[in-house]
Design an enzyme around this catalytic site. Sequence first.
Site, PDB file in Angstrom:
ATOM      1  N   HIS A 370       0.777  -1.210   0.087  1.00 38.23           N
ATOM      2  CA  HIS A 370       0.107  -0.096   0.148  1.00 38.23           C
ATOM      3  C   HIS A 370       0.907   1.383  -0.021  1.00 38.23           C
ATOM      4  O   HIS A 370       0.312   2.583  -0.130  1.00 38.23           O
ATOM      5  CB  HIS A 370      -0.967   0.165   1.009  1.00 38.23           C
ATOM      6  CG  HIS A 370      -2.121  -0.825   1.057  1.00 38.23           C
ATOM      7  ND1 HIS A 370      -3.464  -0.249   0.391  1.00 38.23           N
ATOM      8  CD2 HIS A 370      -2.511  -2.126   1.349  1.00 38.23           C
ATOM      9  CE1 HIS A 370      -4.224  -1.230   0.522  1.00 38.23           C
ATOM     10  NE2 HIS A 370      -3.691  -2.505   1.052  1.00 38.23           N
ATOM     11  N   LYS A 561      -9.255  13.914   3.797  1.00 42.62           N
ATOM     12  CA  LYS A 561      -8.557  12.813   3.655  1.00 42.62           C
ATOM     13  C   LYS A 561      -7.459  12.989   4.855  1.00 42.62           C
ATOM     14  O   LYS A 561      -7.419  14.090   5.637  1.00 42.62           O
ATOM     15  CB  LYS A 561      -7.844  12.989   2.594  1.00 42.62           C
ATOM     16  CG  LYS A 561      -6.873  14.176   2.075  1.00 42.62           C
ATOM     17  CD  LYS A 561      -6.145  14.046   0.953  1.00 42.62           C
ATOM     18  CE  LYS A 561      -7.181  14.055  -0.133  1.00 42.62           C
ATOM     19  NZ  LYS A 561      -6.960  12.464  -1.147  1.00 42.62           N
ATOM     20  N   ARG A 562      -6.778  11.823   5.598  1.00 45.59           N
ATOM     21  CA  ARG A 562      -5.902  12.172   6.406  1.00 45.59           C
ATOM     22  C   ARG A 562      -5.074  13.251   6.225  1.00 45.59           C
ATOM     23  O   ARG A 562      -4.851  13.656   4.984  1.00 45.59           O
ATOM     24  CB  ARG A 562      -5.201  10.848   6.766  1.00 45.59           C
ATOM     25  CG  ARG A 562      -5.942   9.681   7.263  1.00 45.59           C
ATOM     26  CD  ARG A 562      -6.472  10.016   8.628  1.00 45.59           C
ATOM     27  NE  ARG A 562      -5.322  10.149   9.792  1.00 45.59           N
ATOM     28  CZ  ARG A 562      -5.004   9.299  10.662  1.00 45.59           C
ATOM     29  NH1 ARG A 562      -5.965   8.458  10.899  1.00 45.59           N
ATOM     30  NH2 ARG A 562      -4.144   9.182  11.475  1.00 45.59           N
ATOM     31  N   LYS A 567       0.103  14.746   1.134  1.00 38.95           N
ATOM     32  CA  LYS A 567      -1.357  15.050   0.595  1.00 38.95           C
ATOM     33  C   LYS A 567      -1.444  16.563   0.522  1.00 38.95           C
ATOM     34  O   LYS A 567      -2.363  16.878  -0.382  1.00 38.95           O
ATOM     35  CB  LYS A 567      -2.321  14.387   1.610  1.00 38.95           C
ATOM     36  CG  LYS A 567      -2.375  12.914   1.604  1.00 38.95           C
ATOM     37  CD  LYS A 567      -3.415  12.478   2.504  1.00 38.95           C
ATOM     38  CE  LYS A 567      -3.715  11.070   2.570  1.00 38.95           C
ATOM     39  NZ  LYS A 567      -4.395  10.326   1.536  1.00 38.95           N
ATOM     40  N   THR A 669      -8.710   6.710  -2.761  1.00 43.24           N
ATOM     41  CA  THR A 669      -9.927   6.034  -3.213  1.00 43.24           C
ATOM     42  C   THR A 669     -10.929   7.289  -3.244  1.00 43.24           C
ATOM     43  O   THR A 669     -12.198   7.164  -3.471  1.00 43.24           O
ATOM     44  CB  THR A 669     -10.313   5.027  -2.222  1.00 43.24           C
ATOM     45  OG1 THR A 669     -10.080   5.353  -0.904  1.00 43.24           O
ATOM     46  CG2 THR A 669      -9.613   3.589  -2.889  1.00 43.24           C
ATOM     47  N   LYS A 673     -14.525   8.321  -5.172  1.00 44.50           N
ATOM     48  CA  LYS A 673     -15.802   8.685  -4.609  1.00 44.50           C
ATOM     49  C   LYS A 673     -16.271  10.101  -5.090  1.00 44.50           C
ATOM     50  O   LYS A 673     -17.580  10.228  -5.316  1.00 44.50           O
ATOM     51  CB  LYS A 673     -15.708   9.142  -3.073  1.00 44.50           C
ATOM     52  CG  LYS A 673     -15.386   7.353  -2.208  1.00 44.50           C
ATOM     53  CD  LYS A 673     -15.036   7.982  -0.956  1.00 44.50           C
ATOM     54  CE  LYS A 673     -14.166   6.849  -0.106  1.00 44.50           C
ATOM     55  NZ  LYS A 673     -13.670   7.108   1.041  1.00 44.50           N
TER      56      LYS A 673
HETATM   57  C1  LIG Z   1     -12.459   7.146   1.237  1.00 41.54           C
HETATM   58  C2  LIG Z   1     -11.833   7.636   2.759  1.00 41.54           C
HETATM   59  C3  LIG Z   1     -10.480   7.616   3.048  1.00 41.54           C
HETATM   60  C4  LIG Z   1      -9.410   7.629   1.903  1.00 41.54           C
HETATM   61  O1  LIG Z   1      -9.424   9.013   1.452  1.00 41.54           O
HETATM   62  P1  LIG Z   1      -8.009   9.520   0.362  1.00 41.54           P
HETATM   63  O2  LIG Z   1      -8.705  10.557  -0.154  1.00 41.54           O
HETATM   64  O3  LIG Z   1      -7.981   8.614  -0.681  1.00 41.54           O
HETATM   65  O4  LIG Z   1      -6.838   9.613   1.287  1.00 41.54           O
HETATM   66  C5  LIG Z   1     -10.186   8.146   4.233  1.00 41.54           C
HETATM   67  N1  LIG Z   1     -10.983   7.942   5.335  1.00 41.54           N
HETATM   68  C6  LIG Z   1     -12.346   7.967   5.195  1.00 41.54           C
HETATM   69  C7  LIG Z   1     -13.227   8.298   6.109  1.00 41.54           C
HETATM   70  C8  LIG Z   1     -12.767   7.624   3.848  1.00 41.54           C
HETATM   71  O5  LIG Z   1     -14.063   7.348   3.583  1.00 41.54           O
END
Ligand SMILES: *Cc1c(COP(=O)(O)O)cnc(C)c1O
Length: 825
Positions: A370, A561-562, A567, A669, A673
């Site tokens: 990952h 995101k985190r 990022k 991911t 979305k």
């Molecule tokens: C989808 C999701 C992530 C991953 O987000 P990235 O933008 O790909 O880092 C992290 N936390 C939650 C709660 C999510 O639903």
Amino acid sequence: MPQTPIVYDAPTPEPRASTVEAIQAEILERLIYSVGKDPIVARPHDWLAATIMAVRDRVMDRWMESSRETWRTSHKRVYYLSLEFLIGRLMRDAMSNVGLIEPVRDALKNLNVDLGDLINLEPDAALGNGGLGRLAACFLESMSSVKIPAYGYGIRYVHGLFRQEMSEGWQVELPEDWLAHGNPWEFERRESAYEIGFGGHVEPVTDPDGEVRQEWRPNDHLLAVAYDTPIVGWRGARVNTLRLWSAQPIDPILLDKFNSGDHIGALAESARAEAITRVLYPADSTAAGQELRLRQEFFFSSASLQDIVRRHLQQYGDLGSLPDKVAIQLNDTHPAISIAELMRILVDDNGLKWAEAWKLCKGTFGYTNHTLLPEALESWPVALLERLLPRHMQIIYQINADVLAEARQRAKFTDSQIANVSLIDEAGGRRVRMGQLAFVGSHSINGVSALHTELMKQTVFSDLHKLYPDRINNKTNGITPRRWLMQCNPDLTKLITDTIGPEFLDDIELLRGLDAHAEDPTFQGQFAQVKRANKEKLARLIKDRLNIVVSPDAMFDVQIKRIHEYKRQLLNIIQAVALYDEIRAHPERDWVPRVKIFAGKAAPGYWNAKLIIKLINDVAKVINNDPAVRGLLKVVFLPNYNVSLAEVIVPAADLSEQISTAGMEASGTGNMKFMANGAITIGTMDGANVEMHKEVGADNIVIFGLTTEEVNEKRAQGETPRSAIEASPRLKEALESISSGVFSPDDPDRYRDLIGGLYDHDWFMVARDFDAYATAQAEVDAIWTDKARWNAMAIRNTARVGFFSSDRTIRQYAQDIWGVPAAAE
Ligand SMILES: *Cc1c(COP(=O)(O)O)cnc(C)c1O
């Protein structure tokens, strides 16, 4: 001989009716007989529990049928081992997948209870940090939807990821308590408990036939107890099991100690055992490195392996068929110790020859990598492994000896190549590299996007790839369209159904049919109206939680995101500051109103990430309250990002920020979305953005910034970012205002070091990508002012998201890695 105590044709109760009347009666029955409450005094949580049980009962029949079928047909089973499952709420997911939302809503209405209120009351199961854990949750749902017999194995943390609150703009972490009101979804299986050992020593024993075996004699034991949760697929295709392990002491209380007056000591063993599954480590993309973490990893690996081998022996009676009937997927290296544990079970406990066991092992395991971030690659000190798992350490040495001999003899590796493939890292105290262990013990090693997989071959695993060139393969991540489109965006789902028919619900590729409507003004209007309604809902949430008023007419520009330097939330907020300066300097221009929305948690020990959260809040306070901005720009940080919050924010986003430093985001991911929900992406050529660019077409995405190769070149040259900063007056001005304390008058030096880092080395290329980013944002503004163009682009994003369904990802795993059949669309 296989033992077959299973009666396949046992009579089962009639499946439950799903009429409003039947559901209403059962909710009441559950409330009284299972929850023990009179409807007159029942509290919302009681109604929630009763409703979940009524829904659950309608999943149970299919659950039993699914597992009976796997026994009957002897199909291969897939086991997905993951230290994290970020599943979020389950009730709406389950209701939607078995078509119960409307009857349950009506049944509850007759009882004077609002379904929406109950949905929002369900705790959000946050047994994961971010993308890796959410991927595991999407995969579980997809494996059920495409009818693969599968189990998720993980840990039942009593406290999931911490709850984030803000105190004067700083993140504070509070314990999360998802089990406080009980969990009606889970079934405790006391009969499925296994002993897990730690420590002790290894003893050679001579069998009656003269063979010498190694026997591990741990000196510390505890129990792993299973808790099962049903995971139902789309239209109830199949119900699989998420089995989470809870640690319990073998002796809950030491009575002799208690009786002699040592009341605390009598409970110490119990507390020590339970500590293992008490909390989830909150570090995302960094190895936790603590002994308790290693204990967690071995605990859940050993319990899962014992369970898998027991089930296999029960059905097939011999271990030679393991790779034909069992596929185990390791979600990152967290469960990699499973490879040594399976070898121990096969060789020590079951008397298999080493070479035969190793063949079975490689045939059974697959490993998903990952991340390439060096700080995230797990390794454990040899001394720690030797103390905690002495037999596993021996096994790892033996595996290593075999691999290194093969590397020298067959591949003629040099010393430096040998050092690269060795399971033991000799630099700075000897450590076991879990990535190397997972690689050599698996027949398949996959990356999670095309770019990431290529980089894996070129970097961490370059020499292992030369030694085993047919093992690395790519499986680009995906998301389940049920949760991330149909459930979180019911209005859009209805509009799409009305426009192209309902078939896309079962074959997400059919969303392509929307392409033909992208330029149609009527459809554009309807599409925009759905977005507008979702934005109004988010605006209300922002008002309720933060008391900030935002206009749904403004562009909702979202980065959730985190929080991590790679990022680049910092790039985004610096651009907000630059925009703020420009709006004030040029009030006469036609500025596009924007709301910049942020959410995300920082690892508690990650200082810069926490400081970036504080900076976002400091900037927000100044910009949101400056009358000169005239509401043209607002900055919002929504606390406690989790799956449930994402389900509200994603459908309301106009612009999706996917701006990581190229080469550093394995896939992402979140990006998928947003695409599904008709947001336009501003992003770098990183992770799955590269494939999104290909799928959606260059005209429907805004790409900017350095490529992976350019980033590598700049890093290698050691070129200083100063010239980039000097060449960009708007960047320079923004940086100087932040570092001089314009946004932190109470502590003017607060951001001096953070911004200083950008002048110094700027590892993440924030300064060097700034101008490209600001230019790309101006282009986004220009598109926004052409509403027809914007809407067409947004529609094409939804239309072309099909590739990013986790059903597609899972079908590829099934075909290429697991060797199991999967249902076609
Ligand atoms: C989808 C999701 C992530 C991953 O987000 P990235 O933008 O790909 O880092 C992290 N936390 C939650 C709660 C999510 O639903």
